[in-house]
Design a protein around this motif. Structure first.
Motif, PDB file in Angstrom:
ATOM      1  N   ALA A 185       0.852  -1.157   0.018  1.00 42.82           N
ATOM      2  CA  ALA A 185       0.022   0.149   0.062  1.00 42.82           C
ATOM      3  C   ALA A 185       0.929   1.277   0.072  1.00 42.82           C
ATOM      4  O   ALA A 185       0.677   2.356  -0.683  1.00 42.82           O
ATOM      5  N   HIS A 186       1.997   1.280   0.737  1.00 43.11           N
ATOM      6  CA  HIS A 186       2.902   2.299   0.675  1.00 43.11           C
ATOM      7  C   HIS A 186       3.516   2.508  -0.702  1.00 43.11           C
ATOM      8  O   HIS A 186       3.534   3.790  -1.137  1.00 43.11           O
ATOM      9  N   ALA A 187       3.858   1.512  -1.366  1.00 42.98           N
ATOM     10  CA  ALA A 187       4.297   1.628  -2.768  1.00 42.98           C
ATOM     11  C   ALA A 187       3.281   1.909  -3.591  1.00 42.98           C
ATOM     12  O   ALA A 187       3.826   2.906  -4.713  1.00 42.98           O
ATOM     13  N   ARG A 188       2.181   1.731  -3.425  1.00 45.70           N
ATOM     14  CA  ARG A 188       1.029   2.231  -4.608  1.00 45.70           C
ATOM     15  C   ARG A 188       1.039   3.798  -4.172  1.00 45.70           C
ATOM     16  O   ARG A 188       0.455   4.441  -5.262  1.00 45.70           O
ATOM     17  N   ILE A 189       0.917   4.007  -3.056  1.00 48.06           N
ATOM     18  CA  ILE A 189       0.759   5.613  -2.755  1.00 48.06           C
ATOM     19  C   ILE A 189       1.790   6.368  -3.374  1.00 48.06           C
ATOM     20  O   ILE A 189       1.530   7.473  -3.844  1.00 48.06           O
ATOM     21  N   ALA A 190       2.939   5.741  -2.981  1.00 49.96           N
ATOM     22  CA  ALA A 190       4.080   6.712  -3.794  1.00 49.96           C
ATOM     23  C   ALA A 190       4.363   6.758  -5.183  1.00 49.96           C
ATOM     24  O   ALA A 190       4.352   7.677  -5.904  1.00 49.96           O
ATOM     25  N   ALA A 191       3.847   5.266  -5.838  1.00 48.55           N
ATOM     26  CA  ALA A 191       3.462   5.466  -7.469  1.00 48.55           C
ATOM     27  C   ALA A 191       2.398   6.559  -7.819  1.00 48.55           C
ATOM     28  O   ALA A 191       2.835   7.016  -8.789  1.00 48.55           O
ATOM     29  N   TYR A 192       1.579   6.638  -7.156  1.00 45.95           N
ATOM     30  CA  TYR A 192       0.334   7.277  -7.490  1.00 45.95           C
ATOM     31  C   TYR A 192       0.801   8.915  -7.231  1.00 45.95           C
ATOM     32  O   TYR A 192       0.288   9.787  -8.313  1.00 45.95           O
ATOM     33  N   LEU A 193       1.459   9.336  -6.303  1.00 43.92           N
ATOM     34  CA  LEU A 193       1.898  10.617  -5.959  1.00 43.92           C
ATOM     35  C   LEU A 193       2.838  11.125  -6.948  1.00 43.92           C
ATOM     36  O   LEU A 193       2.930  12.230  -7.581  1.00 43.92           O
ATOM     37  N   ALA A 194       3.713  10.134  -7.438  1.00 39.12           N
ATOM     38  CA  ALA A 194       4.726  10.271  -8.405  1.00 39.12           C
ATOM     39  C   ALA A 194       3.991  10.878  -9.650  1.00 39.12           C
ATOM     40  O   ALA A 194       4.506  11.574 -10.555  1.00 39.12           O
ATOM     41  N   ASP A 195       2.794   9.690 -10.185  1.00 36.44           N
ATOM     42  CA  ASP A 195       2.327  10.010 -11.506  1.00 36.44           C
ATOM     43  C   ASP A 195       1.717  11.388 -11.554  1.00 36.44           C
ATOM     44  O   ASP A 195       1.547  11.886 -12.687  1.00 36.44           O
ATOM     45  N   ILE A 196       1.181  11.742 -10.340  1.00 38.49           N
ATOM     46  CA  ILE A 196       0.226  13.003 -10.444  1.00 38.49           C
ATOM     47  C   ILE A 196       1.381  14.391 -10.094  1.00 38.49           C
ATOM     48  O   ILE A 196       0.863  15.331  -9.898  1.00 38.49           O
ATOM     49  N   GLY A 197       2.564  14.028  -9.931  1.00 34.46           N
ATOM     50  CA  GLY A 197       3.336  15.023  -9.470  1.00 34.46           C
ATOM     51  C   GLY A 197       3.173  15.855  -8.276  1.00 34.46           C
ATOM     52  O   GLY A 197       3.551  16.913  -8.122  1.00 34.46           O
ATOM     53  N   ALA A 198       2.866  14.905  -7.162  1.00 36.21           N
ATOM     54  CA  ALA A 198       2.513  15.629  -6.126  1.00 36.21           C
ATOM     55  C   ALA A 198       3.774  15.295  -5.101  1.00 36.21           C
ATOM     56  O   ALA A 198       4.387  14.180  -5.319  1.00 36.21           O
ATOM     57  N   PRO A 199       4.057  16.053  -4.091  1.00 35.44           N
ATOM     58  CA  PRO A 199       5.021  15.591  -3.029  1.00 35.44           C
ATOM     59  C   PRO A 199       4.625  14.427  -2.335  1.00 35.44           C
ATOM     60  O   PRO A 199       3.514  14.009  -2.129  1.00 35.44           O
ATOM     61  N   ALA A 200       5.531  13.956  -1.500  1.00 38.64           N
ATOM     62  CA  ALA A 200       5.300  12.476  -0.963  1.00 38.64           C
ATOM     63  C   ALA A 200       4.389  12.716   0.357  1.00 38.64           C
ATOM     64  O   ALA A 200       3.661  11.978   0.840  1.00 38.64           O
ATOM     65  N   ALA A 201       4.510  14.210   0.770  1.00 35.77           N
ATOM     66  CA  ALA A 201       3.575  14.237   1.970  1.00 35.77           C
ATOM     67  C   ALA A 201       2.434  15.004   1.205  1.00 35.77           C
ATOM     68  O   ALA A 201       2.526  16.394   0.912  1.00 35.77           O
ATOM     69  N   VAL A 202       1.211  14.511   1.833  1.00 34.32           N
ATOM     70  CA  VAL A 202       0.067  15.150   1.027  1.00 34.32           C
ATOM     71  C   VAL A 202      -0.860  15.523   2.224  1.00 34.32           C
ATOM     72  O   VAL A 202      -0.761  14.943   3.217  1.00 34.32           O
TER      73      VAL A 202
END
Length: 458
Positions: A441-458
């Motif tokens: 789940a952590h990996a899915r979140i990291a990949a999603y944030l990277a795809d939308i160009g968002a920082p790791a902390a949201v």
């Protein structure tokens, strides 16, 4: 602070006492946030963190507030309230003066011949059950009979469940003087009457408005007979779980009060109360027979008073912030041998808190549990899309699950985002997921944030 859970109350040994029915609810440490204080509890969570943040910090090695490893935390030792029935080994009742005053007034008014309806509203762990224990003590001191019951989440299909829980045992041993017609109406509701009245088998009463009206009149007559000699304090806990028949009966009794010295006291979680229950409480206020008391979180000063003078100011502040002033969380954290871990580390919840919160989570549907776990991986406050990604579900499924989580008061809605009711609830949800699943789940979140160009902390 009794913020005990349904499972803990069900398993507790019930104290013997002056009671025509089941003994009154046991008392725990001050849970006086009558109405279990709809806690605006601010915990140790930080918006944007991607793993549960500790709810109890700074008690590991080192630091002025540290305690030796494995050393048990001292029991709370504040100054009891004037009229607290504190038992040995039980934390004192701190604060709650406004609630105790309402309870005292209601008992005095009932002793003088009036009917009173008292509603205590508060979130889990706020101390509603402890306050009902104080009501019991006050009733016994006035020589008023007490009968108590509680609604249960998994017994909602049993009509009048909480009322039967309170009165059925007494009816099995002491049948009041009721006419044959009244007894015939009550037999289908109270199993004990079927055995007492010459083995009569229960029959299903009609569900027409007239039949229900006749039944409610019969229950009112029963309460009047039970209260004839010593008065009656009828205590119903956890009525947010009560079936519709119980709520409709209570509504009838508020609009057509028993003509006897009767107090009906209910406790419930406001975030999980039905619209009909809320309307019933409002009707009692408008009718002049009701009191509504909100059991709020303890203040920082009350937390310090409860913990006692041996606890440093820094540690008091730490426990206050971690518990949000919730008496149940506070006591469990204060007594815990092992503090919660901080940041990405997986800490350990105190056993009582873990059992209570896991009980709440166990009632969720599979989708709702999975979304709660995904949200727990994301942050204390999270967007629905992020929870959906973490849980590997579609947006519609996530939104439906969030509706269920809000209804169960696991999370609370905000402006386009949701937040866990308390950081400890997030911690429990996080810990309920398998370790491998959490990593994914952590990996899915990291990949999603990277795809939308968002920082790791949201």
């Amino acid at each position: 602070m009794d913020g005990r859970t349904d499972q803990q109350r069900a398993d507790r040994p019930r104290p013997a006492g002056h009671s025509p029915g089941r003994p009154a609810p046991g008392r725990g440490p001050d849970e006086r946030g009558p109405d279990e204080r709809a806690s605006n509890a601010r915990g140790a969570g930080v918006r944007g963190s991607s793993a549960p943040v500790s709810s109890a910090r700074g008690s590991s090695a080192g630091g002025p507030n540290a305690r030796p490893a494995n050393a048990p935390y001292p029991a709370p030792g504040g100054v009891p309230s004037e009229r607290s029935g504190t038992r040995p080994g039980q934390p004192p009742l701190v604060g709650r003066h406004d609630v105790l005053q309402v309870l005292e007034e209601s008992l005095d008014e009932a002793a003088a011949g009036m009917f009173r309806f008292v509603a205590l509203a508060g979130e889990p762990g706020a101390g509603k059950t402890r306050l009902l224990g104080e009501l019991t003590a006050g009733a016994v001191a006035r020589k008023l009979a007490v009968s108590s019951g509680r609604a249960a989440e998994f017994e909602q299909e049993m009509p009048f469940g909480a009322v039967v829980d309170a009165l059925d045992d007494h009816l099995e041993e002491h049948l009041p003087e009721l006419g044959p017609a009244t007894v015939k109406l009550l037999v289908p509701v109270f199993p004990a009457l079927a055995a007492v009245v010459q083995g009569t088998m229960p029959t299903v009463t009609g569900n027409t408005p007239v039949a229900r009206y006749q039944l409610y009149r019969a229950v009112r007559r029963l309460l009047e007979q039970l209260a004839a000699e010593d008065g009656l304090v009828l205590i119903l806990d956890d009525v947010h779980w009560a079936d519709e028949a119980t709520i409709e009966l209570l509504d009838y009794l508020v609009r057509h009060p028993p003509r006897a010295r009767v107090v009906i006291a209910v406790a419930f979680r406001p975030a999980q109360a039905s619209a009909r229950l809320a309307s019933l409480v409002e009707a009692s206020l408008q009718g002049g027979c009701g009191h509504r008391v909100r059991v709020r979180p303890l203040t920082e000063d009350e937390v310090a008073q409860l913990l006692g003078p041996d606890v440093t100011a820094g540690r008091c502040r730490e426990l206050f912030e971690a518990s949000g002033g919730n008496p149940f969380y506070l006591e469990a954290l204060a007594r815990s041998d092992e503090p919660l871990a901080e940041g990405p580390q997986e800490g350990d919840l105190p056993p009582a808190v873990r059992a209570a919160l896991h009980m709440e989570l166990s009632g969720l549907s599979p989708d709702a549990l999975r979304v709660a776990q995904g949200a727990a991986v994301a942050a204390d406050e999270f967007a629905p899309a992020l929870a959906a990604v973490a849980a590997e579900v579609s947006d519609p499924v996530a939104l439906s699950a969030l509706d269920e989580l809000v209804a169960r008061d696991i999370v609370r809605p905000g402006a386009g985002r949701f937040r866990f009711r308390h950081p400890l609830v997030r911690h429990a949800a996080y810990g309920s997921a398998a370790a491998g699943w959490r990593l994914a789940a952590h990996a899915r979140i990291a990949a999603y944030l990277a795809d939308i160009g968002a920082p790791a902390a949201v």
